[in-house]
Design an enzyme around this catalytic site. Structure first.
Site, PDB file in Angstrom:
ATOM      1  N   HIS A 204      -6.189   9.073  -0.306  1.00 61.14           N
ATOM      2  CA  HIS A 204      -6.361   8.055   0.733  1.00 61.14           C
ATOM      3  C   HIS A 204      -7.221   8.652   1.837  1.00 61.14           C
ATOM      4  CE1 HIS A 204      -5.541   4.475   3.055  1.00 61.14           C
ATOM      5  NE2 HIS A 204      -5.283   5.240   4.095  1.00 61.14           N
ATOM      6  N   GLY A 213      -3.613   1.590   4.487  1.00 61.54           N
ATOM      7  CA  GLY A 213      -4.274   0.361   4.042  1.00 61.54           C
ATOM      8  C   GLY A 213      -5.783   0.435   4.043  1.00 61.54           C
ATOM      9  N   LEU A 239       2.566   0.843  -0.547  1.00 64.81           N
ATOM     10  CA  LEU A 239       1.178   1.261  -0.350  1.00 64.81           C
ATOM     11  C   LEU A 239       1.052   2.481   0.571  1.00 64.81           C
ATOM     12  CD1 LEU A 239      -1.820   0.549  -0.887  1.00 64.81           C
ATOM     13  CD2 LEU A 239      -1.759  -0.811   1.206  1.00 64.81           C
ATOM     14  N   ASP A 240       0.381   3.527   0.087  1.00 64.68           N
ATOM     15  CA  ASP A 240       0.059   4.717   0.880  1.00 64.68           C
ATOM     16  C   ASP A 240       1.300   5.404   1.452  1.00 64.68           C
ATOM     17  OD1 ASP A 240      -2.625   4.200   0.414  1.00 64.68           O
ATOM     18  OD2 ASP A 240      -2.856   3.046   2.252  1.00 64.68           O
ATOM     19  N   ALA A 241       2.433   5.224   0.799  1.00 66.55           N
ATOM     20  CA  ALA A 241       3.673   5.775   1.344  1.00 66.55           C
ATOM     21  C   ALA A 241       4.335   6.790   0.413  1.00 66.55           C
ATOM     22  CB  ALA A 241       4.647   4.646   1.651  1.00 66.55           C
TER      23      ALA A 241
END
Lengths: 295, 295, 295, 295
Positions: A204, A213, A239-241
C-alpha cells in the site's frame, strides 16, 4: 569472486522451523535438544514472547540437514510427537530445496513488478514464479522477457466474482504457495481470500494506518505531510488493515505535487515490497492476531 | 577554533524578508533590485509557487544590513510602498539582532524541554526564553539551572479557563513572540490561541495523521506498525490537525512494548521539535491554508 | 490520472540557466531583471556563495520560455553581453526540449544498468540513451529489450588504449553529452577522459573516502563497519577521488558476509546513481575545485 | 501509566549470559537445557557464528532468576563445570541488580556528556556513574547538578603520564567497570589502557574509517562529502581503529561550513554514543579480533 561453499554447509541443504505456542519454560531446550539429537546443526535462532508470564511464544530456527539421521517425513513425524504435541505448538518446516511458488498479480504500474522479477533473476529471492496475472495486457512483454506465463483476467464490476474465481483457479493450478499484489489495482473479496486459502501480500502506497484506501498520495499532499511512505501487509477482508510486515518512508517537501509524490513513492514501494516478500519467503514472518513477528 | 567573522558580514547584522503574494512575473526582479539599490547584499534566496499560472508565490531572502543606506524603519516603509503594495504582498522583515522570545510550556517529561534549553545554551537557537510555564513543579530545578523564570500554573477541569488566562497574561507580560509546547500535556482551547494571538508550536508523538489524540504509542503498538514517529506542527483549534512543520520516524520491531516505544520515541520527538523550532526562529516557515512551506 | 498541463507552462518549454562567478552585490537583481525584461518567468531559483565577502557565487534559475521575446540564440547573445560579461560569469543555458544524450557503460552487474533504463522508460529522466557499451556480452538482451544499440568493446591489458579510443569514437559518433559508468569494471585512463571531453559519472560501492579502490565490500567486512554505502562522483584521473554528487548508506550487522553486503549494497548503489544522474541531467550540479554544489 | 510488572518477572531480577566458543553442534541445546534444569526462564536468546563449519560461536541469553534453584555463585560454578568447560567457552553472567559502574571522561564539549547524564536520570541506562573526570573545569556545575563527583585532572605534554596514572587511580578507587570518553580531547596511551584494564568506549566524530584523527569535520568539508557521521568504538592503542560498536550518518549539503558541520554532527555523535553505551551496558556487545557482534 564468490568463495565456494563447502558441501556440508550448502545453503540449499538447510531448513527453517517456525513455532508458535503458549509460553512456558523449557521450549528452547526441548527444540534444540531434539535437533541436536538428530544431527541438525542450528545456524540461526530467534525467539520472542509477547509476555514471559503466560503469553505467546514464537521461534524460528534455521539448521543444516547434512547430518540429519532421519528422512524428512520421519523427522517431521518425530518432532510432532516428541516436541510439538507436549507444548501445544503450531509449527512448520520449510526446506530451501523446495522454493516457495509465488503468484504475481499486477495491473499497469511496472515498478514493483519489475523489481521482484529482477531480484528473482539475480538470485535474491529463493522462489519460483509459475504465473503472472493481470487485469491489463500492458506488461505482457516484460513477463515474456522473463519467460513467465502471463494471464490477462479482465475485471469489471459485473464480472468480478467470475474473474476472481478464474484467478484462484489459475493460481491453484500453478501450485502457488502465496500471492503478491505488486500494485494490483483491484480490491480482493473475502471469497477470493478464502478460496485461495494462502497468504496474499500487498503493497500500500502510504504509511499505514495513515491514508487508508484510494489516492493516498493525493491525501498526503492535501495534509501537507513531510514524509511519504509505503506499507507491505498481509491482505485481510478489511481494506488496508491486515498485519503489517514492512514499512518505510522518505522525506518530501512543499515542492512536491501529487504526481511527483507518486514518482518519489515508487522507490519506497518497491523497496518495502521486496523486503516483505523476502521475509515471507525465508519464513521470517509469524502472524498473531493482526500483528506480525518479523525475525 | 572558529574563524573570526569579518565585521561587514557579522551574522548578527543580517535580516530575513519573507513574502507571500499572488504569483506573477517580475517579483524576484523587483525584490532583488530593491535590495541591491539600497545596499543590502543577498545571502540566501528561496522561492516557491503553488502554481506558476496564477497560484501563490512565497519567498524568503536573507541579506546583510552592513551596507544598508536607510534606517530600518525607512527601509521598511520604502519597501512597503515601492515593492509590496504593487504586488499585493504580505511580508515581514526579521532582524537577527532582535532574537524571537519563546515561551516554553511543559508538564513532566523533560526530554524535549532539556533539549531546547541546551540548544539555546549552545547558541544553536537565536532566541530569548523569558519564561517557562508548567502545570507541575517537577522541572523547576532544571529551569533554575538555566536561569529562566519558572511559573507553575496548575490546570484542573474546573479552573482551565482561568489557568489559560493566567498563562496568556504571563506570556504577554514576558513579551513572548511565540510559544512551544514541549510535551505539555493539556489541550489548549480556542480562547487561549486567540487571546495569545501568536504562533504556538506543538510536538505530537506520532507520525500524523496516524494516531491523533491520546496514547499514540499504545495505538502504534496495537496496530503493529514497524516505524514510530513524531510530528511538530502549529497548534490550531482542531486537535493535532494544524500545519505540519517537521516529521521524522524511527524503525521498531515486534520486540517493543508501549513503554519501550515511548523511550525510543523520545529521541525522535526532541529532534523533530528542535528542527521545527529552529525553522520557525529563522523565519523559514510560511503557512498557507493548513500547510507549510519550509525553506 | 495526470492533470493536463496548461500549454503556457508546458514543462517541455522551460530552460535552466546556471552561473558561476565571483561573488559581489547585484547578481540576482541583474539576472532576474534580464529574464523579466525578456518575458522569461522564473520558476525556481537557487543560489550559493562560498563566502559572501569575495568568494565564488553559484546560481541556478529555471524559467518558462513561453513568453520569451527573443529567439534562443538572440537571447543567449544578449545575456552574454548585458549580464554575463560585466559580472565575469561562466554560464550555460539548457533547454528541456533538447534532452541530454547519455552513453551507458556497463560490465556484468545489471542492477544500476536496469534501474537507469527503467527510469528512462518511466519518464523519470529527461534523456536520450543513444548507445550502451560493455566489455562483455551478458546484458545484450536487456539492452535490446529497451531498444538501445549495444556495443561490445572487450578490454584487455594490451588492448586497453585501442579499446578506449574505440569507446570514445562510438560515444562521439552517437553525440553523447555525458557518460555513466553503471558498475563498469574498468578504470578509465586520463587519455579517455581528455579525448571524450565531457562529464563521466561513476558509482563507487562504498562511502567514499572510506574504501577507495577494489573490493570495498570485502574491506568493509574486514573493518567491521555498521553501515555500508555508495558514492556517485564525476570521474577524474585520480581513482575514486572526483567531485562527489550523491552518497547514501544502509545499516548492516555482524551477520553479513562480503557476499551479502554486496547484495544489500546493490539497492543503495542503484538509488544513489539514479539520484546523481537525475541531478546532472537537470543541471543541478555545479563543480568547483574537487567539490560540487547540488541545487 | 506504566503497567505494574508482576514480581516474578521483575526486570531487576534478570541476568544475561554471554558466551564465545569454537562452533560445534549442541551448544544451544546444552546451555538451554542447563538453564531450564535450574529454573531459569529464557527471555531472549541470540546467537551468531562466523562460520558454521569450524568458526567462532557467540551467544547471549537473557533469563529470569525468579525460579533459580541455586544461589548465584553455585549457579555459576555449576555452569562452569557442566557446560562451559566441555565446550571451551569464554563466558560471563551479568545481573541487572548489579548495574555497571561507568567512569565518564570529558573535556569541554557538553553534548555527549549531558545526553548520557539525562538518559541515566530518566532510567534509560542501567548504570551507576561514580565519577566524572575532565581536563578542564568547564562542566563542573553540570556534574554537580547531577550530584556526581567531578575531578579535574589537567593534562599537558609533560605531565601526561602522571595525569593518566591519576585518572586510572581515581577510576579504580571508584570501582569503575568501564569508561566512556564523551568527546574527551586527549589520546589515551597504551599504558592507560593496560593499567585500567577494562573497556573504554570512545565517540569519534566521523564515519570511520573515513577521516581518522583530528579535525574530521574540516576533512569532511574539504572532501565535499554529502553525509557526515559518527562512530562509537572500543579504544585500542591504534588511534580510531578499535572495534566499532555503532555508527550513524546525517545528510549534509554544500551549504555547510566546517562550523555548521560540527553543529549538525553533535546530534549524531550523542545519539551514536548513547546507543553504544546502552548496548555495552546490556551486554549486547561481544568483541572478536577487531570486530564486534552486537546482539
Amino acid at each position: 569472486m564468490t568463495v565456494p561453499v563447502p558441501a556440508a554447509l550448502d545453503p540449499l541443504n538447510t531448513a527453517v522451523l517456525t513455532i508458535t505456542c503458549p509460553d512456558r519454560g523449557g521450549i528452547v531446550a526441548a527444540v534444540s535438544q531434539f535437533l541436536h539429537n538428530h544431527g541438525a546443526n542450528i545456524l540461526h535462532s530467534d525467539q520472542h514472547s509477547t509476555d514471559p508470564a503466560g503469553g505467546t511464544f514464537f521461534m524460528r530456527m534455521e539448521f543444516h540437514l547434512a547430518g540429519l539421521d532421519l528422512a524428512r517425513d520421519q523427522f517431521e513425524r518425530a518432532f510432532a510427537t516428541v516436541v510439538a504435541a507436549p507444548f501445544g505448538m503450531e509449527w512448520r518446516v520449510s526446506y530451501t530445496t523446495q522454493p516457495k511458488r509465488m503468484a504475481l498479480l499486477v495491473s499497469r504500474y511496472d515498478h514493483c513488478f519489475l523489481d521482484l522479477l529482477w531480484r528473482k533473476r539475480r538470485g535474491e529471492l529463493n522462489i519460483e514464479i509459475p504465473l503472472i496475472i493481470s487485469n491489463h495486457d500492458d506488461l505482457r512483454r516484460d513477463a515474456e522477457m522473463f519467460g513467465i506465463p502471463f494471464h490477462v483476467v479482465p475485471v469489471t464490476k459485473d464480472t468480478k466474482a467470475e474473474a476472481e474465481a478464474e484467478q484462484v483457479r489459475l493460481m491453484h493450478e500453478a501450485g502457488a504457495d502465496f500471492a503478491v499484489l505488486a500494485r494490483y489495482m483491484q480490491i480482493l473479496s473475502g471469497d477470493f481470500l478464502r478460496s485461495f486459502g494462502r497468504p496474499v501480500i500487498n503493497i500500500h502506497h502510504s504509511f499505514l494506518p495513515a491514508f487508508v484506501g484510494a489516492n493516498p498520495y493525493r491525501a498526503a499532499f492535501n495534509r501537507g505531510v513531510k514524509l511519504i511512505g509505503a506499507t507491505s501487509h498481509y491482505v485481510t477482508e478489511e481494506l488496508d488493515a491486515g498485519p503489517i510486515i514492512a514499512q518505510d518512508v522518505i522525506p518530501v517537501t512543499h515542492r512536491e505535487t501529487p504526481d511527483s509524490l507518486m514518482r518519489i513513492g515508487r522507490d519506497v514501494e518497491r523497496q518495502v515490497l521486496a523486503r516483505a516478500v523476502k521475509a515471507h519467503v525465508e519464513d521470517r514472518v509469524l502472524v498473531y492476531g493482526n500483528k506480525t513477528v518479523v525475525f
